[in-house]
Write a protein that holds these residues in place. Structure first.
Motif: not given
Ligand SMILES: [Zn+2]
Ligand SMILES: [Zn+2]
Length: 374
Positions: A112, A115, A118, A126
């Motif tokens: 993504c 988050c 990440c 993720c």
């Molecule tokens: Zn992520």
């Protein structure tokens, strides 16, 4: 099958109207069921998504797990499987319009980007990642909708013998061992051992050789071992003829003859079998490193304390972060990793039969499904 015939080609400059006429894919409707041809009449496109016209999609053993072993997909069935995709962006959302007309490899796992995982540089774990053919319809199709984020651009002009369809295997079978090798910090001082040198391990051998390591290939199949020698392996061992003790002493004596100064073997388990995993674990030496690349649902009986006693490391990786794809692709484009000896191309329209053949191990190479051109 009428939707498969009479389909018109989508040109890269076609304007996207929310519908791509004649788009179709092969959906898994239930575990153990034959893949079913279904039209994909409307492909909803968000502002940060693209429609990729599929040039090729590799069949991975993970797909076989979903279809035959009851491994659940995150998006409920029916679902078009396939996460090893290369193709052409034929439509792009408002925010990612610059991708229009670009040939690309779609990463098997698209994080993504926002988050905590990440942001911490651990994009492969993720929890909001998108995997085509798992979180949504995948690449056993003429077209697929994916996030633009993480797409790996492919140059228009490819070297002789490299096709966009064959580059689909970079999405998983090449990048997953690439990431394992990168994390192992493999270099010219090291001896790398691969247990299983089919698709994933066959690419792993070549990547390890490109990183300068001395490579040992172990497999039960002499043809695969012969291919590994042609592509960078210095020693091959046929594990159908040797037990783990013999394999270990053969590797030990090979190490003694070499002048490599790396501490400990770097072992890559690429068979995805319980037997291969047991062999790989048994080879761990002082300061050794075991990378678990292949997947097997079967448990093992091992003495985990060997890691303590040998001050060794074992580690896995779930795919490869998108930012590493260009470097992995470069190895292919530079001719350091050959794809053609390890892949077999088939028509998308034969998807149910080819899928069944892969399940029954009747296909030796990595099978790639190629939509017919019109
Ligand atoms: Zn992520
Ligand atoms: Zn896969």
């Amino acid at each position: 099958m009428s939707s498969a015939t009479g389909t018109t080609a989508i040109k890269s400059d076609d304007l996207f109207s929310g519908a791509i006429h004649g788009a179709y894919g092969f959906r898994l409707t239930g575990v153990g069921q034959r893949l079913e041809l279904q039209e994909l009449p409307s492909l909803e496109l968000g502002p940060e998504q693209v429609v990729v016209r599929v040039a090729g999609c590799g069949i991975c053993h993970t797909d076989i797990g979903y279809a035959f072993d009851g491994v659940p997909t995150r998006h409920p069935l029916p679902l078009v499987l396939g996460h090893e995709i290369a193709g052409l962006v034929v439509a792009a959302g408002d925010k990612v319009a610059h991708w229009q007309g670009q040939t690309v490899i779609v990463p098997a796992v698209i994080p993504c980007g926002e988050c905590p995982a990440c942001k911490a540089g651990r994009a492969t774990i993720c929890r909001k990642q998108f995997m085509p053919g798992n979180d949504g319809d995948g690449g056993f199709a003429t077209h697929v909708v994916v996030p633009a984020r993480g797409l790996c651009p492919v140059p228009d002009k490819l070297p002789d013998g490299v096709t966009l369809a064959a580059l689909s295997v970079v999405a998983d079978a090449v990048t997953t061992p690439y990431e394992a090798i990168r994390r192992a910090q493999l270099g010219s001082d090291d001896i790398a051992v691969f247990t299983g040198v089919g698709g994933i391990g066959g690419f792993g051998v070549q990547i390890a050789a490109a990183f300068g390591a001395t490579v040992v290939a172990i497999d039960i199949d002499q043809e695969r071992l012969d291919l590994a020698v042609q592509h960078g392996a210095s020693l091959t061992l046929d594990s159908s003829q040797m037990n783990d003790r013999d394999l270990k002493s053969a590797v030990r004596s090979f190490v003694k003859q070499r002048s490599n100064t790396g501490i400990g073997l770097k072992i890559f388990e690429t068979s995805g079998t319980a037997a291969g995993q047991t062999t790989a674990f048994s080879l761990i030496d002082h300061g050794g490193y075991l990378a678990v690349v292949g997947y097997s649902p079967r448990p093992l009986e091992i003495r985990l304390s060997n890691l303590m006693a040998l001050d060794a490391t074992a580690r896995g990786n779930w795919g490869c972060p998108p930012e590493q794809y260009p470097a992995a692709l470069a190895l292919v484009l530079e001719g350091k990793v050959a794809l053609q000896p390890y892949v077999e191309e088939h028509s998308l329209d034969e998807a149910p039969e080819i899928f069944e053949a892969v399940h029954k191990h009747a296909i030796r190479g990595r099978a790639i499904l190629i939509p017919p051109t019109h």
